[in-house]
Motif scaffolding. Structure first.
Motif, PDB file in Angstrom:
ATOM      1  N   TRP A 127      -7.192  -2.827  -5.267  1.00 37.45           N
ATOM      2  CA  TRP A 127      -6.699  -3.223  -3.951  1.00 37.45           C
ATOM      3  C   TRP A 127      -5.408  -4.028  -4.042  1.00 37.45           C
ATOM      4  CZ3 TRP A 127     -12.019  -5.194  -1.717  1.00 37.45           C
ATOM      5  CH2 TRP A 127     -12.807  -4.081  -1.416  1.00 37.45           C
ATOM      6  N   PHE A 128      -5.320  -4.874  -5.062  1.00 34.18           N
ATOM      7  CA  PHE A 128      -4.154  -5.753  -5.185  1.00 34.18           C
ATOM      8  C   PHE A 128      -3.340  -5.421  -6.439  1.00 34.18           C
ATOM      9  CE2 PHE A 128      -7.385  -8.158  -2.824  1.00 34.18           C
ATOM     10  CZ  PHE A 128      -6.674  -8.433  -1.667  1.00 34.18           C
ATOM     11  N   LYS A 144      -1.044 -19.985   6.209  1.00 39.67           N
ATOM     12  CA  LYS A 144      -1.698 -19.220   5.144  1.00 39.67           C
ATOM     13  C   LYS A 144      -2.717 -20.077   4.401  1.00 39.67           C
ATOM     14  CE  LYS A 144       1.992 -15.835   4.386  1.00 39.67           C
ATOM     15  NZ  LYS A 144       2.976 -15.280   3.413  1.00 39.67           N
ATOM     16  N   LYS A 147      -5.877 -19.966   6.326  1.00 34.97           N
ATOM     17  CA  LYS A 147      -6.551 -18.668   6.165  1.00 34.97           C
ATOM     18  C   LYS A 147      -7.277 -18.586   4.824  1.00 34.97           C
ATOM     19  CE  LYS A 147      -3.284 -16.287   9.187  1.00 34.97           C
ATOM     20  NZ  LYS A 147      -2.127 -15.356   9.260  1.00 34.97           N
ATOM     21  N   ILE A 168      -9.200 -14.121  -3.709  1.00 35.21           N
ATOM     22  CA  ILE A 168      -8.973 -12.975  -2.819  1.00 35.21           C
ATOM     23  C   ILE A 168      -8.210 -13.418  -1.576  1.00 35.21           C
ATOM     24  CG2 ILE A 168     -10.116 -11.287  -1.321  1.00 35.21           C
ATOM     25  CD1 ILE A 168     -12.346 -11.142  -3.426  1.00 35.21           C
ATOM     26  N   GLY A 169      -8.583 -14.588  -1.050  1.00 41.03           N
ATOM     27  CA  GLY A 169      -7.867 -15.126   0.109  1.00 41.03           C
ATOM     28  C   GLY A 169      -6.399 -15.335  -0.199  1.00 41.03           C
ATOM     29  N   THR A 172      -4.562 -11.984  -0.344  1.00 39.17           N
ATOM     30  CA  THR A 172      -4.320 -11.407   0.993  1.00 39.17           C
ATOM     31  C   THR A 172      -3.181 -12.118   1.709  1.00 39.17           C
ATOM     32  OG1 THR A 172      -5.907 -12.880   2.129  1.00 39.17           O
ATOM     33  CG2 THR A 172      -6.763 -10.799   1.253  1.00 39.17           C
ATOM     34  N   GLN A 173      -2.874 -13.340   1.280  1.00 36.78           N
ATOM     35  CA  GLN A 173      -1.795 -14.102   1.910  1.00 36.78           C
ATOM     36  C   GLN A 173      -0.481 -14.012   1.127  1.00 36.78           C
ATOM     37  OE1 GLN A 173      -2.312 -15.284   5.009  1.00 36.78           O
ATOM     38  NE2 GLN A 173      -4.260 -14.219   4.624  1.00 36.78           N
TER      39      GLN A 173
END
Length: 232
Positions: A127-128, A144, A147, A168-169, A172-173
């Motif tokens: 995914w990343f 961010k 979040k 993971i957070g 995503t940021q």
């Protein structure tokens, strides 16, 4: 709980705190195998000794907390984002502590969370995959930070890794993997300090206390967790 059991749990904590697996979940499984999971002191112990492991972050990254170049303006921005990321855990922790404590006794919840978390983490690199190419080396946004803090709330479910959730957070940021992992480590410091203080306060508030050598076991547990985390 005896000293040997306390040391075993502390070793588990030190080895797993900064890995993308749940240290709490593994300690719950370990304490269940040893037959001490339902003891009130065990629940307090598994929370409080996490602070010992977290202290290793302060030692290893002390220049981040105390700037060697004297640039306190940059440090204040870092502390502000750390505080903003920490606030969601405070709010949800106070609101749902009763239910979180109930889940701490449920090995099935831990097992399911560990299984799902493991499957999710296997997909993480895919995914990343481009996170290292496009990712920022440092968090520079207050929004961010909040979040990422919301991702940490998910880790209140026993068995869900706090490190994995916040990494993971961070990804995503828009952080790269190294920056996401480091911010996860930094965020653990206020989070686990607050959890330790809250757990000890609740114990005192409800007329509880430590018996016999329990205080000594907490001290030993924190020391062992600290040094194992430093060496891991």
């Amino acid at each position: 709980m005896n000293y040997l059991q306390a040391i075993i749990l502390a070793i588990i904590e030190g080895l797993t705190e900064f890995l993308p697996v749940s240290s709490t979940g593994h300690m719950i499984i370990g304490s269940s195998v040893m037959g001490i999971a339902k003891e009130d002191f065990t629940k307090t112990f598994t929370v409080v000794i996490q602070f010992g492991a977290i202290l290793s972050v302060v030692v290893l990254y002390w220049r981040k907390f105390i700037p060697a170049d004297g640039n306190w303006q940059k440090s204040f921005a870092f502390y502000r984002r750390l505080l903003l990321a920490f606030i969601p855990a405070v709010i949800f922790g106070l609101l749902f502590k009763k239910y979180i404590d109930m889940m701490l006794e449920n090995v099935i919840v831990v097992a399911v969370s560990l299984l799902l978390g493991g499957i999710l983490f296997l997909m993480l690199d895919k995914w990343f995959a481009r996170a290292e190419e496009r990712g920022s080396p440092e968090l520079e946004s207050n929004s961010k930070a909040v979040k990422i803090g919301m991702f940490q709330v998910i880790a209140m479910i026993p068995g869900v890794s706090r490190s994995a959730a916040t990494i993971i957070g961070g990804l995503t940021q828009g952080l790269n993997k190294k920056a996401a992992a480091e911010f996860s480590f930094f965020l653990a410091v206020p989070t686990m300090f607050a959890a330790t203080v809250k757990d000890l306060y609740d114990l005192y508030k409800h007329g509880g206390g430590f018996q016999g050598n329990q205080i000594e076991m907490l001290i030993v547990g924190n020391v062992v967790a600290f040094f194992v985390a430093m060496l891991a």
